[in-house]
Design an enzyme around this catalytic site. Structure first.
Site, PDB file in Angstrom:
ATOM      1  N   THR A   1      46.101  58.046   2.422  1.00 62.05           N
ATOM      2  CA  THR A   1      45.211  59.085   1.887  1.00 62.05           C
ATOM      3  C   THR A   1      45.916  60.047   0.924  1.00 62.05           C
ATOM      4  O   THR A   1      45.335  61.059   0.538  1.00 62.05           O
ATOM      5  CB  THR A   1      44.597  59.907   3.042  1.00 62.05           C
ATOM      6  OG1 THR A   1      45.661  60.519   3.797  1.00 62.05           O
ATOM      7  CG2 THR A   1      43.766  59.031   3.963  1.00 62.05           C
TER       8      THR A   1
ATOM      9  N   TYR B   1      49.684  66.577   2.236  1.00 56.42           N
ATOM     10  CA  TYR B   1      48.724  65.956   1.312  1.00 56.42           C
ATOM     11  C   TYR B   1      47.569  66.911   0.984  1.00 56.42           C
ATOM     12  O   TYR B   1      46.866  66.718  -0.014  1.00 56.42           O
ATOM     13  CB  TYR B   1      48.144  64.659   1.883  1.00 56.42           C
ATOM     14  CG  TYR B   1      49.135  63.536   2.080  1.00 56.42           C
ATOM     15  CD1 TYR B   1      50.452  63.610   1.601  1.00 56.42           C
ATOM     16  CD2 TYR B   1      48.762  62.381   2.761  1.00 56.42           C
ATOM     17  CE1 TYR B   1      51.353  62.594   1.798  1.00 56.42           C
ATOM     18  CE2 TYR B   1      49.663  61.344   2.960  1.00 56.42           C
ATOM     19  CZ  TYR B   1      50.954  61.447   2.486  1.00 56.42           C
ATOM     20  OH  TYR B   1      51.837  60.420   2.700  1.00 56.42           O
TER      21      TYR B   1
ATOM     22  N   LYS C   1      51.904  64.108   9.739  1.00 51.90           N
ATOM     23  CA  LYS C   1      53.340  64.248   9.467  1.00 51.90           C
ATOM     24  C   LYS C   1      53.770  65.708   9.491  1.00 51.90           C
ATOM     25  O   LYS C   1      53.086  66.585   8.948  1.00 51.90           O
ATOM     26  CB  LYS C   1      53.689  63.635   8.103  1.00 51.90           C
ATOM     27  CG  LYS C   1      53.304  62.155   7.980  1.00 51.90           C
ATOM     28  CD  LYS C   1      53.800  61.544   6.674  1.00 51.90           C
ATOM     29  CE  LYS C   1      53.304  60.114   6.499  1.00 51.90           C
ATOM     30  NZ  LYS C   1      51.936  60.031   5.977  1.00 51.90           N
TER      31      LYS C   1
ATOM     32  N   ARG D   1      38.322  46.836  -3.773  1.00 51.36           N
ATOM     33  CA  ARG D   1      39.728  46.619  -3.401  1.00 51.36           C
ATOM     34  C   ARG D   1      39.956  46.835  -1.910  1.00 51.36           C
ATOM     35  O   ARG D   1      40.765  46.141  -1.285  1.00 51.36           O
ATOM     36  CB  ARG D   1      40.640  47.549  -4.216  1.00 51.36           C
ATOM     37  CG  ARG D   1      40.750  47.123  -5.674  1.00 51.36           C
ATOM     38  CD  ARG D   1      42.028  47.684  -6.291  1.00 51.36           C
ATOM     39  NE  ARG D   1      42.043  47.471  -7.734  1.00 51.36           N
ATOM     40  CZ  ARG D   1      42.081  48.439  -8.634  1.00 51.36           C
ATOM     41  NH1 ARG D   1      42.100  49.703  -8.252  1.00 51.36           N
ATOM     42  NH2 ARG D   1      42.106  48.162  -9.917  1.00 51.36           N
TER      43      ARG D   1
END
Length: 323
Positions: free
Chosen positions: A24, A56, A85, A277
């Site tokens: 992500t 992020y 994280k 995809r």
């Protein structure tokens, strides 16, 4: 390493991780806006492993996507494997839990399935996630990562995370944790840059010998993010060797690069925000590469890294000097 019927791998703490994960990382506002929709698509297609991170800045959006898919009956929370994280400004042991709690609040989760130290390179604590001095240089912090690890273990004992691991650690740094007096839990995995140009053969062998999984990011080369990538590096998916193997199996180079890692026993992440995809990448379980073709792809290794971390070269815990 065997995949079970749910395409998961058992970790050294007994918990299971889906072998293919959806990344992500979204470097700009446009990608952030697309990430929420793409996460929903990934769950609809069948992906259950979502890789995120405090830094992020996308956890609220990802959390919304997961909760929407729970609300419409597609999944239950326990079906989703979410990785968070610990960011580098929270390495001091007294700060570890606050980083985790901020992620849990943004995601609206009660627990994380996996919580990993994002990088061994500590940065100055504070509200600034990228602390810099007046010359624009990053302000490092010196933290004993063994104490950081003890705080990670405490988060697991508190039930806030199910598994704990590391990212971007070299062999020496892994050994430092493994040899720590009073170690309660081993890292379940080490998430690192890994692709046919940088196949991490030695690190993989070490991790296997210690029953630690290796998890690959940048598995398809890089997204060519100018902040972190040397744009002069070759484009992995355009490599003629990979292209020839792809042609042989009538698959895309993307699928070959992902399958290569799975057959090495590596958990592999990919990131794409287009439905076509995302659906195509799920086909990675539909075929197998021959031993000969695995060796051919092994031969592509040239220790080419896409992640450019020159700004951190002076850090005492810089992990990429070691082999």
């Amino acid at each position: 390493m065997e995949l079970d019927k749910d395409r998961c791998i058992k970790m050294n703490d007994g918990n299971r991780i889906p072998a293919l994960g959806f990344g992500t990382y979204s470097p700009d506002a446009v990608q952030k806006s697309r990430c929420e929709a793409a996460t929903k698509v990934a769950i609809e297609v069948g992906f259950r492993h979502i890789d995120g991170a405090f830094i992020y800045g996308i956890e609220e959006e990802v959390g919304r996507a997961v909760h929407e898919k729970i609300a419409d009956g597609t999944v239950k929370r326990e079906d989703i494997f979410y990785t968070g994280k610990l960011w580098s400004t929270f390495h001091r042991p007294e700060l570890v839990r606050s980083c985790l709690e901020q992620s849990l609040k943004k995601l609206q989760f009660d627990y994380l399935d996996l919580f990993i130290i994002h990088s061994p390179m500590s940065l100055k604590p504070g509200t600034d996630t990228w602390p810099k001095d007046e010359n624009g240089k990053f302000i490092f912090d010196v933290v004993d990562l063994r104490q950081t690890w003890e705080a990670m273990e405490a988060c697991k004992d508190a039930g806030l995370v199910k598994s704990i691991g590391v990212s971007n650690f070299n062999i020496r740094q892994l050994e430092m944790i493994l040899n720590k007096p009073g170690l309660k839990y081993k890292p379940v995995l080490n998430q690192v840059e890994c692709h046919p140009y940088l196949n991490q053969r030695k690190l993989l062998a070490f991790c296997k010998s210690k029953d630690i999984l290796l998890e690959a990011y940048c598995a398809l080369g890089s997204q060519r993010d100018k902040n972190w990538t040397d744009l002069s590096t070759p484009v992995l998916l355009e490599d003629p060797v990979l292209g020839a193997v792809a042609k042989k199996y009538n698959r895309s180079p993307t699928l070959i690069a992902l399958r290569y890692q799975l057959q090495r026993g590596i958990v592999v992440l990919f990131k794409t925000f287009t439905r076509k995809r995302i659906e195509e990448n799920f086909q990675v379980f539909d075929f197998q590469l021959s031993e000969e073709d695995m060796k051919t792809i092994d031969g592509m290794n040239n220790n080419c890294s896409y992640v450019c971390l020159e700004k951190f070269l002076g850090h005492p815990q810089f992990p990429f000097r070691d082999e």
